[in-house]
Structures are given as structure tokens and as C-alpha cells.
Design an enzyme around this catalytic site. Structure first.
Site, short mmCIF file in Angstrom:
data_model
loop_
_atom_site.label_atom_id
_atom_site.label_comp_id
_atom_site.label_asym_id
_atom_site.label_seq_id
_atom_site.Cartn_x
_atom_site.Cartn_y
_atom_site.Cartn_z
N ASP A 153 -3.09 -3.77 0.01
CA ASP A 153 -2.30 -2.40 -0.80
C ASP A 153 -2.27 -2.59 -2.28
O ASP A 153 -1.27 -1.26 -2.56
CB ASP A 153 -1.90 -1.07 -0.12
CG ASP A 153 -3.10 -1.17 1.52
OD1 ASP A 153 -4.55 -1.17 1.26
OD2 ASP A 153 -2.49 -1.14 2.15
N GLU A 174 -11.44 5.36 -1.00
CA GLU A 174 -10.10 5.94 -0.41
C GLU A 174 -9.66 4.91 -1.64
O GLU A 174 -10.21 4.20 -2.13
CB GLU A 174 -9.39 5.60 1.11
CG GLU A 174 -9.62 4.25 1.31
CD GLU A 174 -8.86 3.99 2.75
OE1 GLU A 174 -9.86 5.04 3.79
OE2 GLU A 174 -9.17 2.37 2.98
#
Length: 524
Positions: A45, A201
């Protein structure tokens, strides 16, 4: 999930010049080029920004403490640790390994920005409202405020006029919502739906010239999309970009001082977890394209370094525990019990007092460090003189598969070594359980001055442990065991090296650890 990474062919490894150990992976090839990934370990991430001539990289840390790791670099290739944003996790008993703990949850998908002399981090812990951390210096101290709602994978953004926003979308829906923040970033002043991308997302929002660019991960196909608009309200155009077969599925772009851009994107890479690649970016008709004009739409396995002339540098790994603070390479499995460890009780050693717990999975104060691909080994020198009966103290691995060599005492008080590896699995009732997958009978040793080794081979995703009473000759203990990454079980992280000391009775003895040396030499 395991991305194929078809374009990322094996690259020549260059040894790090660091004293005392050879790193498992060195991206900088020493000839002006680099090999992907810059960090061959679990740094998922990613969000990367530039401030002046320095780059900063933040990554998810889940329940690990201290949390929200930030690294720094001057060339996007050679990185070192800068800080952790969160000293301890607060707000939920699970962070203290109560109520089942917070494995696979905690804090993830942070957004890092710098504005008007201040660093900001937006992150949404599972089950909590979004948090905004801020600090003048990336090393801290950091302060925090909570917003009124939870923004999934928040993408913090400052526009040219200083206005602050958060872009957010959840893969369960894909609706992109823009939250407007007040100038203090403490209150949401407006919210509006601006776009929809099925399964989106991991939102990242940047501006280049007249266009706003919105980057989103599409987990269902391990892909990345880029959208653009001349106004935040839209309308937005969307194009598919790369995916895990061509380089990765979650990331964005960062600008260099000369005005060019580089892309960063994570890829599922097997048991090591999710690694982050960087890639040249070129522009075509106002759209960013990963790769070079000669080889577009894929992350190169090797390329020219974005900035030339910077020295080879790698994050800290080995440790002789000579300092009074833990190195930034270390994290605990949850909030630790502060009275169960010390760097000052015996200067030059890490003392681990037995913490309560029925297994390594449920015990507090398990100390962790990332495994490194393609092959890495941790060698731990220790003094087991004060290990007590009932203790399970030693070294090994942690993640989907956890355990290693544990030292204890038999009924006669003799020091014993045994090997046990447990797998974290989901039961039909969707509750988490552990099952033993490898173990060995206990062996008795006379010496209390021992050296333990744990190796992780990410070529075949297996590990092994061994011990030595003289520091030179090592005896394998138990069979090789599997390694894996699984977002539904385990820790939602790649396999990590572990140091542990626990006792089901809640109190016991202690283990003194002299040093940990991590290297990539001696592959079997």
C-alpha cells in the site's frame, strides 16, 4: 493471491557494503541502473512523495507496533528508515491482543502528503474514524486528530490553492467520494460523489497542470486504473493501466525535481508479501503511461536510476542491541508489555522477559523484522541461562506460518530445544484457529550460550531452522516448513523473522539476545 510478475525477470544481485552482513537484496546495481523492486520485502500500500530533493515512502503496518513506517531516499532506489508515525496503537482493546487481537486489521493504506511545511498522514484503522497525523519533522513528534467518519483507503490531497480533500472508494462499491476538509484538517465540511469505477479502492489523487489524476487499485483483477478530469467534480475519464502480470496493481506517480514523473505500484509476490516496484513514466495525449516509450505498459525489470550519483544504501537489518532504543527495523506483533523487555537491564543485550500467552500467536512481545527475498537468514546469538521451566523462548518466523526453535526446561531442569510451526487457518465458522504443521522432538543441550538460525527461501517458499552450541557448526532441527502470504489468514503481511519469549503461566524467566545478523549468503 499471487501475482505472476511476468515482466520482472531475475536480476543480478549486488552485495551491500554494510558492515557485518550482506543484504539479501540490493536493487542498485552499481552501474547507474537498478533492479525492481527497490525493497524486496513486504512494503504494501505504498504512497511516495517528494519534498525538495528527498523522497518519502509510507507503508501499511496493520497491528505491528510502532506503526506506519516511513522510509526516505534521494533517488527512489536506495532507501533507509526515517521514522514510525505511531508509537502505540490506541482506541481498541484488540491492539493489546485482547478479544482475538488485531491481526489482518489495525492500520493500513495510509496517505502521505507535505503542505506548508508540515507532513500529514491520513489513515483509517479498521472499525474507527479516519485519523490525521501531522508533524513538522518526519521523525516526529506526531500529533493526531480524528475525523467524524471513516474514509476507506483515504487519499489525502492539497490543491494549488491549499484546499484539502480526501478521495475515498471501497472495492465493495467502487463509488468515489470526495470529502472536503476545513483548513485545520479536523473537520469534514462537505462530501460529494465524483466518480464510479467498479471494484475501485486505494485512491491516490494528484494534479499535473490542468488535469487532476485519480489512481485506483482494482483488487478483483489485480489491476490499476487512472482517471482524469479538469475539475474535481468531474466529469472523469478512466483508463485501465498495468496489472500484476505487467508490474502491479496499487500505486500512483511522484514527481522528480526536473518535472518528470515516476510511478510506484505494489505487486503480490508470494510468501514475501506485497513488494513495491518503481517505473519510468512517459506521457501520451495527457495520460501517464507506465514504462518507457520503447516498452510501454509494463514495469521494467531493470532500468536507469531516476537520479544518478547517490550512494548505495539499504534499510537497517542486523542489530547488536548496543543502543538504548530499538532500531527502526523492529516492530512488535501488537502493543508490547513495557515491563517484559529491556535494552538497559543488561547493556548490549535485548532482554525478553517471558510474556503471557498460550502460543506464539497469542503472546504479547513477539519482536518482528521483515523477511527479505529472494533468500534471507537471521542468525541470533543468545544467552539462555535464565530460561525457566514452562518458558518458550527463541527465534523463528511469523505470519501465515509462525514458530521456530523454542528453548525451555525439562522436568530435571535441563535446557531443551524444540521446533514447532503453526499455520493460521480459518475454520468453517470463519473463526481463526491454528494447527501444527511441523514439529520435532525436544533435544537437550548443556550449553546456555547458543546461536539459532532461521532461513527463508522465497524461491520455493520454504523455511528451515538450525542451532549451534559453538557458533560455527549448525544442526538442523525439524523438517523444512512452508511459507505463505494470505490476506484472509495470517497477518496480511509477508513472512517475518521473529524473536519470542512467552510462558502460559504468565510469568517465567527471561532470554538475553546478544545480536541478530541478517544476511543473504550461504543459500543451500
Amino acid at each position: 493471491m499471487r501475482g505472476t510478475g511476468a515482466c520482472l525477470v531475475a536480476a543480478t544481485l549486488i552485495a551491500s557494503p554494510s558492515i557485518g552482513a550482506v543484504q539479501a537484496w540490493q536493487s542498485d546495481r552499481g552501474d547507474g541502473t537498478f533492479a525492481n523492486p527497490p525493497l524486496n520485502a513486504d512494503y504494501p500500500d505504498p504512497d511516495i512523495i517528494r519534498v525538495g530533493d528527498v523522497f518519502y515512502f509510507i507503508t501499511s503496518t496493520f497491528a505491528d507496533v510502532p506503526g506506519l513506517t516511513i522510509l526516505t531516499s534521494r533517488d527512489l532506489v536506495n532507501w533507509r528508515f526515517a521514522s514510525h508515525v505511531v508509537d502505540t496503537l490506541s482506541g481498541r482493546p484488540e491492539y493489546d491482543l485482547q478479544a482475538g487481537g488485531s491481526y489482518r486489521r489495525g492500520i493500513f493504506a495510509p496517505s502521505l502528503r507535505h503542505h506548508d511545511g508540515m507532513f500529514y498522514v491520513a489513515v483509517t484503522p479498521v472499525g474507527e474514524p479516519t485519523r490525521i497525523y501531522r508533524a513538522r519533522d518526519v521523525r516526529g513528534p506526531w500529533t493526531m486528530n480524528r475525523l467524524s467518519e471513516a474514509a476507506f483507503d483515504p487519499g489525502l490531497f492539497f490543491d494549488n490553492d491549499g484546499s484539502a480533500y480526501i478521495a475515498t472508494a471501497s472495492s465493495s462499491d467502487g463509488t468515489e467520494t470526495l470529502l472536503s476538509l476545513d483548513p485545520t484538517l479536523r473537520r469534514i465540511t462537505a462530501r460529494r460523489v465524483i466518480h464510479y469505477t467498479k471494484g475501485a479502492e486505494g485512491s491516490k489523487l494528484v494534479r499535473r497542470g490542468k488535469y487532476y489524476y485519480l489512481f485506483n487499485a482494482i483488487p478483483r483483477r489485480l489491476g490499476l486504473t487512472v482517471s482524469r478530469a479538469t475539475a474535481l467534480a468531474g466529469p472523469w475519464e478512466t483508463r485501465n493501466q498495468i496489472d500484476d502480470t505487467s508490474g502491479g496493481h496499487q500505486g500512483a506517480i511522484v514527481d522528480l525535481a526536473d518535472g518528470s514523473d515516476y510511478g510506484f505500484v505494489m505487486i503480490d509476490a508470494g510468501a514475501i508479501g506485497r513488494t513495491t516496484n518503481i517505473s519510468p513514466i512517459h506521457w501520451r495525449d495527457g495520460w501517464p503511461i507506465w514504462g518507457t516509450p520503447e516498452a510501454p505498459n509494463r514495469v521494467p525489470a531493470t532500468a536507469r536510476k531516476p537520479i544518478q550519483g547517490m550512494p548505495v544504501e539499504t534499510p537497517a537489518a542486523s542489530d547488536d542491541f548496543a543502543q538504548t532504543r530499538l532500531g527502526l527495523q523492529w516492530q512488535w506483533n501488537h502493543n508490547p508489555l513495557p515491563d517484559r523487555w529491556s535494552l538497559t537491564a543488561r547493556p548490549g543485550f535485548l532482554r525478553m522477559n517471558a510474556a503471557p500467552g498460550s502460543s506464539i500467536w497469542t503472546a504479547r512481545n513477539t519482536l518482528l523484522q521483515k523477511g527479505q527475498a529472494p533468500w534471507s537468514r537471521a542468525t541470533v546469538r543468545l544467552d539462555a541461562s535464565h530460561v525457566a521451566r514452562g518458558d518458550q523462548c527463541g527465534a523463528g518466523v511469523f505470519g501465515k506460518y509462525s514458530g521456530g526453535i523454542a528453548l525451555g526446561r525439562d522436568a530435571q531442569g535441563h535446557l531443551t530445544l524444540s521446533m514447532r510451526i503453526i499455520e493460521d487457518v480459518a475454520s468453517p465458522a470463519k473463526t481463526t484457529i491454528q494447527r501444527i504443521v511441523r514439529e520435532s522432538p525436544a533435544v537437550t543441550v548443556r550449553s546456555t550460550q547458543l546461536t539459532l538460525r532461521t532461513e527463508m527461501d522465497f524461491g520455493d517458499d520454504t523455511g528451515a531452522v538450525a542451532y549451534s552450541t559453538d557458533g560455527t557448526t549448525f544442526t538442523p532441527l525439524g523438517p523444512r516448513f512452508p511459507l505463505a502470504f494470505d490476506w484472509q489468514t495470517g497477518t496480511f503481511q509477508g513472512q517475518q523473522f521473529s524473536l519470542f519469549c512467552y510462558n502460559p503461566a504468565g510469568r517465567g524467566g527471561y532470554l538475553d539476545i546478544d545480536s541478530v545478523t541478517l544476511d543473504g549468503r550461504g543459500k543451500r
